[in-house]
Design a protein around this motif. Structure first.
Motif, mmCIF file in Angstrom:
data_model
loop_
_atom_site.group_PDB
_atom_site.id
_atom_site.type_symbol
_atom_site.label_atom_id
_atom_site.label_comp_id
_atom_site.label_asym_id
_atom_site.label_seq_id
_atom_site.Cartn_x
_atom_site.Cartn_y
_atom_site.Cartn_z
ATOM 1 N N TRP A 1 0.547 -1.351 0.170
ATOM 2 C CA TRP A 1 -0.189 0.156 0.022
ATOM 3 C C TRP A 1 0.747 1.516 -0.008
ATOM 4 C CZ3 TRP A 1 -0.182 3.802 4.581
ATOM 5 C CH2 TRP A 1 0.741 3.933 5.155
ATOM 6 N N GLU A 2 0.146 2.248 -0.573
ATOM 7 C CA GLU A 2 0.808 3.542 -0.547
ATOM 8 C C GLU A 2 -0.057 4.420 0.102
ATOM 9 O OE1 GLU A 2 3.550 4.721 -3.935
ATOM 10 O OE2 GLU A 2 2.504 2.824 -4.668
ATOM 11 N N LEU A 3 0.025 5.906 0.547
ATOM 12 C CA LEU A 3 -1.349 6.588 1.096
ATOM 13 C C LEU A 3 -0.287 8.000 0.631
ATOM 14 C CD1 LEU A 3 -3.328 8.715 2.377
ATOM 15 C CD2 LEU A 3 -2.233 8.048 4.417
ATOM 16 N N VAL A 4 -0.704 8.529 -0.479
ATOM 17 C CA VAL A 4 -0.108 10.164 -1.127
ATOM 18 C C VAL A 4 -1.021 11.023 -0.619
ATOM 19 C CG1 VAL A 4 0.887 11.554 -2.623
ATOM 20 C CG2 VAL A 4 1.510 8.505 -2.856
ATOM 21 N N LYS A 5 -0.567 11.978 0.532
ATOM 22 C CA LYS A 5 -0.772 13.392 0.441
ATOM 23 C C LYS A 5 -0.064 14.788 0.113
ATOM 24 C CE LYS A 5 -1.491 11.628 5.459
ATOM 25 N NZ LYS A 5 -1.062 11.710 6.970
ATOM 26 N N TYR A 6 -1.097 15.353 -0.664
ATOM 27 C CA TYR A 6 -0.915 16.959 -0.956
ATOM 28 C C TYR A 6 -1.818 17.980 -0.450
ATOM 29 C CZ TYR A 6 -1.381 13.537 -4.975
ATOM 30 O OH TYR A 6 -1.080 11.926 -6.258
ATOM 31 N N GLY A 7 -0.398 18.919 0.302
ATOM 32 C CA GLY A 7 -0.397 19.791 0.892
ATOM 33 C C GLY A 7 -1.814 21.125 0.494
ATOM 34 N N GLY A 8 -2.569 21.038 1.595
ATOM 35 C CA GLY A 8 -3.531 22.549 0.537
ATOM 36 C C GLY A 8 -4.638 21.853 -0.015
ATOM 37 N N ALA A 9 -5.006 20.729 -0.382
ATOM 38 C CA ALA A 9 -6.052 19.876 -1.025
ATOM 39 C C ALA A 9 -7.194 19.366 0.111
ATOM 40 C CB ALA A 9 -5.648 19.094 -1.937
ATOM 41 N N VAL A 10 -7.955 20.079 -0.024
ATOM 42 C CA VAL A 10 -9.608 19.210 0.379
ATOM 43 C C VAL A 10 -10.050 18.103 -0.034
ATOM 44 C CG1 VAL A 10 -9.971 21.479 1.416
ATOM 45 C CG2 VAL A 10 -10.332 20.928 -0.449
ATOM 46 N N HIS A 11 -11.484 18.264 0.086
ATOM 47 C CA HIS A 11 -12.080 16.771 -0.791
ATOM 48 C C HIS A 11 -11.697 16.973 -1.926
ATOM 49 C CE1 HIS A 11 -13.719 13.212 -0.647
ATOM 50 N NE2 HIS A 11 -15.362 14.083 -0.197
ATOM 51 N N ALA A 12 -12.624 16.636 -2.839
ATOM 52 C CA ALA A 12 -13.111 16.581 -3.988
ATOM 53 C C ALA A 12 -11.793 17.770 -4.900
ATOM 54 C CB ALA A 12 -14.022 17.129 -4.020
ATOM 55 N N PHE A 13 -10.678 16.926 -4.817
ATOM 56 C CA PHE A 13 -9.580 17.588 -5.616
ATOM 57 C C PHE A 13 -9.616 17.591 -6.866
ATOM 58 C CE2 PHE A 13 -6.997 14.892 -3.555
ATOM 59 C CZ PHE A 13 -6.597 13.958 -4.575
ATOM 60 N N THR A 14 -9.725 16.979 -7.454
ATOM 61 C CA THR A 14 -9.554 16.291 -8.981
ATOM 62 C C THR A 14 -10.938 16.573 -9.851
ATOM 63 O OG1 THR A 14 -10.745 14.157 -8.810
ATOM 64 C CG2 THR A 14 -9.007 14.131 -7.916
ATOM 65 N N GLN A 15 -12.251 17.369 -9.189
ATOM 66 C CA GLN A 15 -13.041 17.780 -9.690
ATOM 67 C C GLN A 15 -13.637 19.095 -9.959
ATOM 68 O OE1 GLN A 15 -16.069 15.376 -7.171
ATOM 69 N NE2 GLN A 15 -15.842 13.498 -8.350
ATOM 70 N N LYS A 16 -13.588 19.598 -11.326
ATOM 71 C CA LYS A 16 -14.363 21.310 -11.916
ATOM 72 C C LYS A 16 -15.099 21.493 -11.287
ATOM 73 C CE LYS A 16 -10.358 21.958 -14.822
ATOM 74 N NZ LYS A 16 -10.083 21.219 -16.680
ATOM 75 N N MET A 17 -16.482 20.828 -10.529
ATOM 76 C CA MET A 17 -17.305 21.048 -10.385
ATOM 77 C C MET A 17 -17.754 21.243 -9.051
ATOM 78 S SD MET A 17 -16.853 17.468 -11.279
ATOM 79 C CE MET A 17 -17.555 15.766 -10.408
ATOM 80 N N ALA A 18 -15.933 20.917 -7.790
ATOM 81 C CA ALA A 18 -16.631 21.147 -6.948
ATOM 82 C C ALA A 18 -15.793 22.209 -6.258
ATOM 83 C CB ALA A 18 -15.766 20.281 -6.022
ATOM 84 N N GLY A 19 -16.368 23.167 -7.068
ATOM 85 C CA GLY A 19 -15.512 25.167 -7.062
ATOM 86 C C GLY A 19 -14.506 25.400 -6.575
ATOM 87 N N ASN A 20 -14.044 26.589 -5.914
ATOM 88 C CA ASN A 20 -13.069 27.187 -6.090
ATOM 89 C C ASN A 20 -12.043 27.646 -4.828
ATOM 90 O OD1 ASN A 20 -13.619 29.163 -7.150
ATOM 91 N ND2 ASN A 20 -12.510 29.551 -8.223
ATOM 92 N N ASP A 21 -13.485 26.857 -3.667
ATOM 93 C CA ASP A 21 -13.495 27.601 -2.367
ATOM 94 C C ASP A 21 -12.395 26.190 -1.682
ATOM 95 O OD1 ASP A 21 -13.618 28.983 -0.416
ATOM 96 O OD2 ASP A 21 -15.571 29.908 -0.643
ATOM 97 N N PRO A 22 -12.049 26.451 -1.082
ATOM 98 C CA PRO A 22 -11.645 24.608 -0.148
ATOM 99 C C PRO A 22 -12.161 24.885 1.410
ATOM 100 C CG PRO A 22 -9.199 26.042 -1.054
ATOM 101 C CD PRO A 22 -10.512 26.971 -1.363
ATOM 102 N N SER A 23 -12.299 26.623 1.191
ATOM 103 C CA SER A 23 -12.427 26.727 2.561
ATOM 104 C C SER A 23 -14.130 26.290 2.993
ATOM 105 C CB SER A 23 -13.172 28.575 3.068
ATOM 106 O OG SER A 23 -14.083 28.967 2.427
#
Length: 261
Positions: free
Chosen positions: A212-234
């Motif tokens: 197994w591997e777990l990769v974490k992306y700094g600053g990213a929140v949920h749904a980070f691959t989906q443009k329909m999630a908008g651009n407001d991390p808050s």
């Protein structure tokens, strides 16, 4: 003359590349028990021989154009991509509350979720171009949870990749059934995945000696691959172009390793 021949060679490469990018798309209706499901497949238009299979599990809004787009991307790279349907034919939430109710149904009944996942996997392998020895499942959000559940069911596949999925371990003993490599791609600031869930996931993987591997992306929140999630991390869910690009490249590397490419 050399310049002319070089131009002809480049034109030939362009034609071959354009031809390789052509894909076939089809809707596939299949069953799990008495429930009718509607999946989607994409593959190279003039594929010869057997193709590596990528099973795609949808996010909480059901099988949408997003999953179809991912399947098309994969088909253009030479894979047979099959987007499964967990909810059932015609069940496509139109609001977040509907999506929550649907997703909750399967998150609270992992046995049912696994049945739907395995039905989708079986349907993907029924496709005449499918190579049963080269299979990876990927999933987004709700589907990210799903591919790990598929692995926990003991599915005979090469690997699973979870994009911003839930990583809780409701039945950690099932980690003993995992035969697939596991890659979890996670937003480091995702408020929907508790630290306790991450710890439980890691402990399950370690205890059962999963690859197994777990990769974490700094600053990213949920749904980070989906443009329909908008651009407001808050808001806790938002698109992150950098994490999207990096996670896709991570997927490409993973596929190459699993399939020996």
């Amino acid at each position: 003359m050399k310049a002319f021949l070089k131009s002809i060679a480049l034109l030939g490469l362009f034609v071959v590349s354009a031809k390789a990018a052509e894909i076939t798309e089809k809707t596939i209706v299949y069953q799990e028990g008495e429930t009718q499901l509607e999946g989607y497949a994409a593959l190279p238009k003039e594929a010869e021989g057997k193709l590596p299979v990528i099973v795609v599990v949808h996010q909480w809004m059901g099988l949408t154009d997003y999953e179809k787009m991912r399947c098309q991307q994969l088909a253009k790279l030479g894979y047979l991509a099959f987007a499964v349907d967990i909810y059932g034919q015609g069940v496509r939430p139109s609001s977040m509350s509907e999506a929550g109710a649907q997703a909750g149904k399967y998150k609270s009944d992992r046995a049912l979720y696994r049945k739907r996942l395995n039905a989708g996997l079986a349907e993907a392998l029924k496709q005449p171009q499918a190579d049963p020895d080269k299979v990876v499942a990927i999933g987004y959000c709700f589907g990210g949870t799903g591919v790990i559940e598929l692995a926990r069911s003991g599915a005979e596949i090469g690997g699973v990749v979870s994009f911003h999925g839930g990583l809780d371990s409701p039945t950690p003993a099932d980690g003993a059934k995992i035969k697939a490599r596991v890659l979890a791609l996670h937003g480091a600031d995702d408020p929907h995945v508790k630290a306790a869930d991450l710890a439980a996931f890691e402990e399950e993987m370690r205890k059962h000696e999963v690859d197994w591997e777990l990769v974490k992306y700094g600053g990213a929140v949920h749904a980070f691959t989906q443009k329909m999630a908008g651009n407001d991390p808050s808001k806790g869910a938002a698109y992150d172009a950098r994490a999207d690009q990096r996670s896709w490249q991570q997927l490409m590397t993973f596929l190459g390793q699993v399939f020996g490419q």
